[in-house]
Structure formats: C-alpha cells, structure tokens
Design a protein around this motif. Sequence first.
Motif, short mmCIF file in Angstrom:
data_model
loop_
_atom_site.label_atom_id
_atom_site.label_comp_id
_atom_site.label_asym_id
_atom_site.label_seq_id
_atom_site.Cartn_x
_atom_site.Cartn_y
_atom_site.Cartn_z
N LYS A 904 0.69 -1.19 0.03
CA LYS A 904 0.08 0.23 0.13
C LYS A 904 0.94 1.06 -0.10
CE LYS A 904 -3.94 2.28 2.41
NZ LYS A 904 -4.79 2.06 3.66
N GLU A 905 1.86 1.47 0.63
CA GLU A 905 2.80 2.30 0.91
C GLU A 905 3.47 2.63 -0.45
OE1 GLU A 905 4.45 2.63 5.49
OE2 GLU A 905 4.75 0.99 4.19
N LEU A 910 4.53 5.56 -5.65
CA LEU A 910 4.66 5.60 -6.78
C LEU A 910 3.36 6.10 -7.84
CD1 LEU A 910 6.49 1.91 -7.16
CD2 LEU A 910 7.52 4.39 -6.99
N PHE A 911 2.42 6.41 -7.11
CA PHE A 911 1.16 7.00 -7.70
C PHE A 911 0.44 5.95 -8.59
CE2 PHE A 911 3.85 10.71 -6.68
CZ PHE A 911 2.83 11.48 -5.93
N VAL A 912 0.61 4.69 -8.25
CA VAL A 912 -0.15 3.55 -8.91
C VAL A 912 -1.13 2.77 -8.31
CG1 VAL A 912 1.96 3.32 -10.35
CG2 VAL A 912 1.76 1.82 -8.30
N SER A 913 -1.88 1.89 -8.81
CA SER A 913 -2.64 1.16 -7.84
C SER A 913 -2.04 -0.03 -7.00
CB SER A 913 -3.98 0.48 -8.75
OG SER A 913 -3.24 -0.55 -9.53
N GLU A 914 -2.66 -0.39 -6.05
CA GLU A 914 -2.03 -1.29 -4.92
C GLU A 914 -1.80 -2.61 -5.96
OE1 GLU A 914 -2.59 -3.21 -0.60
OE2 GLU A 914 -3.65 -1.65 -1.39
N HIS A 920 4.89 -5.11 -9.46
CA HIS A 920 6.39 -4.87 -9.57
C HIS A 920 7.05 -5.10 -8.46
CE1 HIS A 920 5.65 -1.71 -12.29
NE2 HIS A 920 4.93 -0.79 -11.69
N VAL A 921 6.32 -5.61 -7.05
CA VAL A 921 7.07 -6.53 -6.05
C VAL A 921 7.43 -7.76 -6.70
CG1 VAL A 921 6.88 -7.09 -3.83
CG2 VAL A 921 6.06 -4.97 -4.25
N ALA A 922 6.49 -8.49 -7.10
CA ALA A 922 6.74 -9.67 -7.55
C ALA A 922 7.69 -9.68 -8.51
CB ALA A 922 5.63 -10.23 -8.02
#
Length: 940
Positions: A904-905, A910-914, A920-922
């Motif tokens: 969420k942070e 990054l001004f993107v959806s969760e 991106h994290v994956a």
Amino acid sequence: MVGAVRRSGPAPERRGFAFVGREPELAELVELLDARPAVALVQGEAGVGKTRLVAEAAGALRARGVGTVVGGCHPLREPLPFGPVIDALGALGPLLPPGARLGAAAAPLAPLLPDLADRLPPPPAGPTGPGEQRQAVLTATRALLAAAAPVVLVVEDVHWADDATRELLLLLAGSLPEDTALLLTYRGEEVRGPLLGRELRRPAGTGLRDLALHRLDRPALAALAGSALGPDGARRLTGALYERSHGLPLIAVEDLITLGTRPGAADRPDLLGVPRSLREVLAARIERLTPDAADLVDAAAVLAVPASGDLLAEAAALPADRADAALTDALERSVLVEHGPDRYGFSHALARRSVYDALPGPLRTRLHRRVLGLLTARDPQPLVQIAHHTEALGDTAQWLVHARAAADRAMEVGDLGTAALMLRRIIDHPGLPADELGAAARSLAEAVTYTAEAGASADALRRIVDTPGLAPAVRGEIRARLGQILRLHLGGSHGVAELEEAAVELAADNPRHAAKTLAVIAAMDTGDATAAERRVWMDRALALLERVDDPEATAVVHTNRLVSLPVCATPEIPGLLAALPRHSDHPKVVFCTVISLSNAAEIACCTGLDAQVRGWAEEATALGERAGLDGLAMYARSYPVLLDWAAGRWTRFDTALAAYRRRFPDSPVADTGLLAAAQGAIAAARGRAARAAEHFRTALDQDATSVLALPAAAGLARLHLDRDDPDTAWRTLAPALRLLRRREAWPFAFDLVPTAVDTALRRGDRAAAAALAAEHAAGLDGLVSPGGRAEQHTAAGLLADTPDAAADAFRRARDAWRSVGRPHPAALAAERAALAGPAADAGPLLTAAAEEFDRLGAVRDASRTRRRLRALGPVPRTPGDPADTLSPRERQVADLLAEGARNKEIAAALFVSERTAEHHVAAVLRKLGTTRKALRGTAG
C-alpha cells in the motif's frame, strides 16, 4: 584489635533457606536480563525479598557466563559522586579482560576507582561543570561496562538514591552498551513521582520491565518452613508463621532462625508465643546473647551503618579480647551479619530500627555521645554520620555546623545529591538566621540546578526568596538560580519572570550576574517572548556589561547575543566569530567560545550558509576537545551530518547518522530539531509518509515552542497537502506561524513560509498568503540568509499573477538553491517552474528534475515528476533490460522494499494502484532471487 570472626555452630544462615514463591518472577527477570541490553526494575515493600530475588537471578546468570556487580543506596552515605554506581563499578576488576587497559573514555572514573587505577588512563585535567561531569561519568561508565560485558549492574534501594545518582541511572538506562543490563530495586511506597526523576521510557532495542514483589502466600511459607524444619514442622508451624508475618519473608525468616536454634521447636509451635512484630522477634533472640554481644548489637543499632569490628568494639566499650567473642555470638545467632570484609551490621534496615527503637533513652543518648566522639576523632571525619549523631543528641547548633560542613564537602567532591539533601534539611530547620538561610539556599540552588530532581528543591527556594531579611543581592542570586531551574526543567516561559526580577535585584550590587541573567533570557528558545522583548533584555545586558571588567561575563553575554534573533543572520557574524577568544586562561571563556562556534554552525544550517557549517563545527569540536569539553562534541558533530542531508547525500546521511548514534547514544538532538526534520524530509521523499510523520511528530512533541521545531511543522503540513487536506495542514501550521512571527525567525529556511503560502492559496485565502509573503520579505531585509532568499522566490512564484512570472520566480528559487548546494529543493523548484510556465519548457525541466530525484533516491518525487512527464506526451523508452536487470521503476520498488515499505505504501509513493504495486514487487523479488525479509535486511 578484634580478630577474624569464625562461625562455629550449626545455626542456619539466611542464604540456606529455600527460594520459594518467586519462581515466576525469577524466570521473568532472568529471561529479561539474558536478552541484553535490558533494564529491570524490582519493587516491593521493605523485607519482601527483593535482595534474595536479585541474588538468585545473579546466580542463574553467573552460570551462563554473565557477571554481576552490586551497589547499594543508603540514607547516611558519606559524600561520593554517584556513590552507589561507583561502589558497584569498583568490583568490575575480575570481569575485565586480563591485562587490558581501558581507553580515554573511561578516564573520568580514575579518581573514583582507585582499585582499578592500573587499568584506567589518567584523569582529564581541568575543572568541569556539573553537566559536563555527569556526561563524562556516564560515558566512562558505559565504556567500563562495555569492557566487562556481559555484565549486569545492580543498584539496590534506589528510593534512597541522591539526585545525581538517579540522573546518571536514568541516562545510563537510556543508552546501555551492548550485552549489558541494569537492575534496580526500590520500595514503591517510598517513591513520589518517577523513580529516576523523569519517566523511564523503553529505548529502542532495549528490554524494560517493572516487577512488583508481593508477600508470600501460605503454601510458599509452608515450603520456606519445610526447608528449615522439615515437612512435619512446617505443617504445624505454617499457620503461626503466617499469622505473625502476614506473608512478609523477612519476619518469617527471622522466626525460623530463632526456632532453628531450639531443639524440638517443630513439636512446639507455642514457642513462637504471641509477638507479631520484627521488634519482638529480635528482642527474643537478643535475650539469649551474652551481655557483651548485646552491648555490641546496641552499638551497631546506634552507628546505623555497617562498621568495622574495631569501631563496634569501641562504640560498645569492649576490650578486644571480649569484643571478638561478642561479635561471634551476634553473628552466630543471626542478629548481625557480614556486609563485606570487616563490615558488620544488621541484615535489614527494619531490623536495625527495631533494635534502636527498643533502646532506653539514657542508653541511646550515651551511645550517641560515645559514637560521636569516636567519629569526630577520625581523619577524614565522616561528616554525614557526625551530623546524624549531633541531631540525635538534640544539639541543634552543632548539627547545623556539621550538616553545613557535610554539604560543603559533598559540593567539593561533586556529590550534588548528598549536598542537596543536607542543604534542604538545613533550610527546613525552623528559626534559621537569615544569613545562614541565604547561604544555604544559594548553595542548594547551585547544587540542584542541573540535577534530575531540581523540582524537589524549587518549592523550598520559592519560600526563601519571600523570606524577610535577606539582602537584595542574596535574594537575587537565589531567585536567578530558581529561574534557571524552572527554565531547564519545565521549559516554555517558566522561569522568565523569576530571572527578570532577579536581574533587577542584582543590578546594583552584582551587575556582572545581572548582565549574565538578562543575556540568558534574551537567548532562551521559547515561544512566549517576542523578539522585541529579547532585544530589550539584550540591550540591558550590554549596558550592565559596561560597568564590569569581567572576561567571563563578557563571554556569556556575547555568546547569548549571537543566538538571539534576528542578530543571528546579520552580516557581522563572521567578524564576531573571528574576534572570539580561543586561548583564554578562563575555562568559562573558552566554553563560551566553543558554544558560540557550535551555535554559529547551527545557524548556518538554518539559513543556508552551508559552506560555513563544517569549518565552524570542526573548530568548535577541536577547541572543545583541547579544553576537555567533550560533552559539547555531540552538538558540534551533529551539524556535518546535517550537511549530508542538505547536499543530497542521503545514503551517506543514513550511514553518518547511524555512526553518530553509536558515538553519542544519549545525544538529545539525534531525534529532535533539525535532525528529526531531515529524517522526516528524506522519508517523505522516499515515499515513506508514515515514517516521515513519526519523525515530524516526535520533533514537535519534544518542544513545539522551539524554533528548531518549525521545519517539522512544515513537513507535517506538507504531508497533509499531499493528501489534499489543506485545512488540517493550516491547523498544523498555525502554532508554528505564531512562533515564527513572535521570534521574527524569518531568516531560517525551514520550508515553513512556502508551505504556509501554498496552504493558504489552496484554502482560497490569497490575502493571508500575500500578507505572509510580504512579512517574510520585510523580515529578511538587511540579513544574510541564502536559504531565506530562495524561499522568498518560491513564495513569489506561488503568488505570481502570470505563468511567465511564476516560472521565472521558481527558476530563481532553483538557481538560489543550487548556489547554496541543496539539490532537492532545487529540483522541487524546477518541477514547479515546469508546471507554471509554457508547455514547451516543461519537458526539459521535468526531465532534469526527475533525473535529480532519481539520483537522490527521492522515489515519490521521481514518480510524481515522471507521471507529469507522461501527461505531456509519449516519453522515449530506453532499450529493454535483460531479465535479471531492474528497470528504473523496479529499482524504486527495491529501494522501498529495503526500507520495509508495504504494498500500500509503495503504491502511494509511485502513484499507482495497489494491484500494480503487487506486480512490481513480484517482479523485483523474482529478478533478485530474494525475499521481502532478506531485502529489508539490506537497508542502511
């Protein structure tokens, strides 16, 4: 001479009783102390078993290779700075590495620990003030404990500790070295307010627990009795033991010792009789002593402190051959116990008091006189004990003489807590002559000004300044100290009225002190006084200074003048600093020079004179170290750390701040003021809004009336603006703006004015925004503040009537910040210029800003800028990255993961959806072949 005392009978010793009823508390205590650093507090009433619990814990820790040293507080301690702690440290020798010599940090302890003289460096030369001494002893104590680790420092009966010892323990608890622990015992019913003078909060990474011991229940008493008399005797005696002791272990143990000396006691519970107090228990035991042993016990009760065998014999008027046998008898019957080599006394203060109270008045008086004669003949004289015995004899005149002498000696050796205790007793004495009252009050004020519990003496000093008959100059000195105490310990405007009135009382006979007093209140960092009032105080101080020829007073006044606003931003600062005396023979003058240079470095950080910061800070550090003023280094060394933040070296800032914390673990500025604001600003730029808010709120909670809290208010308001909440932002700014105006702190570039102007405009209040910008511009007139000028351009850009004018003002702000050497506000100004000006100029400005944000690691700012770039049209893409290489966006995600950010942070930064953030994290974790936890462990 009394010879060595030998035990010859089967009488049970206290340590032989079973440890019962405390198993959960022991397990909890050992678990805490085994996870060092840790602080343990054990409270309970007198006789409840605190010392036994500590002994059991020490044994368990010793089996695990952890050493323990113990010091104890006492109501009749002779003057020794930080005595209980020093007593404990003196036993560290066997725990230190063989042959190892400690470094310079431990040197201040050399005069206090003669047994460790061969392991400690020579003590530092030159006098030190109370604050510096406490800091030096704290640093030295930490160094000594670290060298002996793993180790637990135990201080018992802290309810009897003096103020200086409590403050040392408080500071030590907040900055324990690795692999060390602190264990304190106290009687909760004898403590008013916080145990250590101020609330003890759990330091980061340190365990903290407060254990309360209660009386034993019947099953525990049965187990205790069984360990001494066997299970059958325990069954028959438990009821009687409980009825007599009500579960207090001390009385139960004394009963069991008595019964253990009587054959067949287990079959005769009636032998306990009907007495229900410790006094009667001991009286019954004393009845079986030889007459000589009983006399020795009486003498021990009057002496009140553990004493040598020789002194006990002399006090009891026993010849050496009989004294040996008498002491042996008292020990074997457990009326007296050994407290150390050739030190004998009662096992507990309650036991001594019960014997003392039972003495007939004439016998008590005769013993006090005899003891007084013996102690008076000693060299050096134990003045606290002598004062105690003269008071017990009702000799008020002599008690005053000896109490004052004890206080004077305590002041001489730096034991301010004992000095304050004696002086408070003198002051409370009825009918004290005015001159003696004034002298005692002046000494008391001097002793307690910098101690943790100065507030305990403030009421006494208030009463004294209202006492008729005091000379105005004496009253003024006492009132000035009272004002300083209130200022230091209550903050805000507390103490100002007392200091101003003291200056009036001192002006005629002591203009030197009056000038220093007025200079102090002129420079006080409180939000209640206006800059105009400060100028009046400073002008009065300078006028008084013309009447004296005193280098110290001159140094104090000019040091405070340097930090009084708006003088701090005048063009004369370099000249004033160059004229400071660097090689004076007066330690206070050199102290003031160091303070001036350090304050100048801080002012330079605030006004954007970044090129001057390092030079002034390094000179302050070097001069302070040469003069033995190491306690000031923690302030001067913080400013180069701030330079890394200002210059955009944020990774280096993280490393430098961590090193600063290790070097100065008790620094009061690491998480307040400018350093807190810097940490918050970096966290916000990196997209860690929650962490940023925590830093900002911490700074405001510490002291919202300080001008150094203004950048925290601005940062917190900016976070509200990011959430499109200008009303909350304005409420956050309102107190800071009032302080800004009162203090005329316009030269300080804290982002407060631009944020407030931006907030007012978003609330639709253009008039308020314009008025504030005009005040800011007028406040900077004639002052040197490159940062303030840059913020003036930003405010002008926000208020500009045309896009071209706005873009031009923001470009000037960008150029001004570049000249200062601060890339982050320069890039923010460039972004504003891009959004305000023609669309044709926006692309290059936004691209340059985004690249600067990327270089800084300002993830949120970079993401916001690139989003705006994309809104202008297609952005050229770089060639595709190999599968194992992170894209710029993925590098931002990796940085946030290393900071511990959640999805969420990351999405907010990054001004993107969760959901997009999850992808991106994956991708980042897959490419790096790692996990969230492992990546978080790489954060600096």
